[in-house]
Enzyme design. Structure first.
Site, PDB file in Angstrom:
ATOM      1  CE  LYS A  49      -3.954  -2.337   2.056  1.00  0.00           C
ATOM      2  NZ  LYS A  49      -4.771  -2.678   3.230  1.00  0.00           N
ATOM      3  CD  GLN A  93      -4.021  -4.345   6.372  1.00  0.00           C
ATOM      4  OE1 GLN A  93      -4.039  -3.316   5.707  1.00  0.00           O
ATOM      5  NE2 GLN A  93      -4.435  -5.496   5.896  1.00  0.00           N
ATOM      6  CG  ASP A 116     -10.437   0.061   4.570  1.00  0.00           C
ATOM      7  OD1 ASP A 116     -10.140  -0.501   3.509  1.00  0.00           O
ATOM      8  OD2 ASP A 116      -9.676   0.176   5.534  1.00  0.00           O
TER       9      ASP A 116
HETATM   10  N1  GUN Z   1      -7.549  -6.574   5.768  1.00  0.00           N
HETATM   11  C1  GUN Z   1      -7.902  -7.328   4.698  1.00  0.00           C
HETATM   12  N2  GUN Z   1      -8.521  -6.566   3.773  1.00  0.00           N
HETATM   13  C2  GUN Z   1      -8.572  -5.308   4.261  1.00  0.00           C
HETATM   14  C3  GUN Z   1      -9.081  -4.083   3.767  1.00  0.00           C
HETATM   15  O1  GUN Z   1      -9.641  -3.983   2.686  1.00  0.00           O
HETATM   16  N3  GUN Z   1      -8.913  -3.011   4.590  1.00  0.00           N
HETATM   17  C4  GUN Z   1      -8.328  -3.083   5.812  1.00  0.00           C
HETATM   18  N4  GUN Z   1      -8.251  -1.990   6.535  1.00  0.00           N
HETATM   19  N5  GUN Z   1      -7.834  -4.210   6.302  1.00  0.00           N
HETATM   20  C5  GUN Z   1      -7.959  -5.314   5.524  1.00  0.00           C
END
Ligand code: GUN
Length: 301
Positions: A49, A93, A116
Site C-alpha cells: 500500500k 489494517q 475503507d
Molecule cells: N484486511 C484485509 N482486507 C482489508 C481491507 O480492505 N482493509 C483493511 N483496513 N484491512 C484489511
C-alpha cells in the site's frame, strides 16, 4: 476455455487513470496506515500500500504500534490523524488483535477520512445508494466486472461469506447494479444448490479451495476473493490433483497461495474467473488509492 480476468492489467489501467487526478490537486493526497502488531501477511499488504502511494505521488505515513497497544491509545492516534490537515485518508489494517475494540476504532475514524468505507455512516451511504468511499475489495470486484463488460443487471449473483470487509458490501454493490443477490454464509443450508444457481459466484470465505465443482454452474463467472496459504503437501496435492508444477512450487517455496475456489474446477467450469494470485488482490490496493484521491478531492474542493 474460460477467460482469465487479469487483475494486474486492470490495476495498471486504474492507476494510470489516477495520475492526472493526483496532478490536478493543489496538495498531494495523504494516506495514514496504521498496522498493529506483527502479522506477516498484513505487513506485506501494508508495504504494498505504501509503495503504491509512493509510485502515484500520494503522501503517506505509517504507524506501527506494538500488539500491546490499548484501544485508548489507538483512539488517541486516530484522533490526532483526524485533525491532521495533510492526511485525507486513514486506514487501520485488519485484523486487529483480539483485545482491541475494533468497532470503536472504526467508528473513531472521521467518515470524511475513512479509506475503507467501513464507518457505519459510509456503510449507511452504501445501503442508501449515497456517495462515499466504498470498501476497497468489493469495489475492485465491481471494476473487474465493469471493465470486462460482464453483464450484472438481472443476473443471479451469489456471494459466499458475509464479512463486513467483503461479503456484506459486495452483496449491496451487486444489488445496486440490479443483480438478484443471494448472500450465503456458514449457516446456509444446501450451499452447493444455492451456488449452482449463480450466474456470478463470489467466493469470500477465507478457506482454501472451499468452492469446488459441485458449487460451480457450467458457464458461471467466478470471482475468487480468497488469499490463503497452503503448506501441507497432502492438502496441496488434493487441491491441485498432484499437478507436477504446483507440487514443485510447493517444494521450492514452502507454501502455495490458494484462493477460496478450487483453481482447477474454476478454470474448467466457469466462463470467466479471477485467478489467485493476480485477480482481485491487486485491485484492492488500486481502489484504496482511488478512495484516497476521492477523499482528498472532497477535502480540497
Ligand atoms: N484486511 C484485509 N482486507 C482489508 C481491507 O480492505 N482493509 C483493511 N483496513 N484491512 C484489511
Amino acid at each position: 476455455m474460460a477467460l482469465i480476468l487479469d487483475g494486474i492489467q486492470i490495476r495498471d489501467q486504474i492507476l494510470q487513470e489516477a495520475k492526472p487526478r493526483v496532478a490536478a490537486l493543489k496538495r498531494p493526497p495523504g494516506l495514514a496506515v496504521v498496522l498493529v502488531g506483527e502479522d506477516p501477511a498484513s505487513e506485506i499488504y501494508v508495504r504494498n500500500k505504501i509503495k503504491a502511494c509512493h509510485d502515484l505521488g500520494i503522501y503517506s505515513e505509517k504507524y506501527a504500534p506494538p500488539t500491546s497497544v490499548t484501544t485508548a491509545e489507538l483512539l488517541a492516534l486516530i484522533d490526532q490523524l483526524n485533525q491532521q490537515d495533510t492526511i485525507d485518508s486513514i486506514l487501520v489494517q485488519m485484523p486487529l488483535p483480539a483485545h482491541i475494540d475494533f468497532s470503536a476504532v472504526l467508528q473513531a475514524i472521521h467518515p470524511s477520512k475513512d479509506s475503507d468505507g467501513f464507518h457505519p455512516f459510509n456503510m449507511g451511504q452504501l445501503v442508501a445508494n449515497g456517495p462515499g468511499p466504498r470498501a476497497c475489495t468489493p469495489a475492485g470486484v465491481m471494476e473487474v466486472l465493469r471493465r470486462h463488460q460482464i453483464p450484472i443487471e438481472g443476473k443471479r449473483a451469489v456471494v459466499v461469506g458475509r464479512s463486513e470487509i467483503v461479503g456484506k458490501p459486495m452483496a449491496l454493490m451487486l444489488l445496486q447494479a440490479n443483480a438478484t443477490v443471494t448472500l450465503c454464509h456458514s449457516r446456509t443450508r444446501a450451499l452447493a444448490d444455492e451456488c449452482q444457481r449463480a450466474d456470478i459466484l463470489v467466493a469470500a470465505i477465507g478457506k482454501p479451495a472451499f468452492i469446488t465443482r459441485e458449487h460451480i454452474r457450467k458457464g458461471a463467472v467466478v470471482i475468487d476473493v480468497g488469499i490463503n496459504r497452503v503448506s501441507d503437501p497432502v492438502q496441496a496435492a488434493a487441491i491441485f490433483r498432484n499437478d507436477e508444477k504446483a507440487m514443485a512450487n510447493l517444494k521450492v517455496r514452502g507454501s502455495l497461495v490458494v484462493g477460496d475456489a478450487n483453481p482447477l474446477d474454476m478454470a474448467e467450469l466457469s466462463s470467466a474467473y479471477t485467478p489467485v494470485p493476480g485477480g482481485v488482490g491487486p485491485l484492492t490496493i488500486a481502489m484504496l488509492m482511488m478512495n484516497t484521491i476521492y477523499l482528498s478531492e472532497r477535502r480540497q474542493a
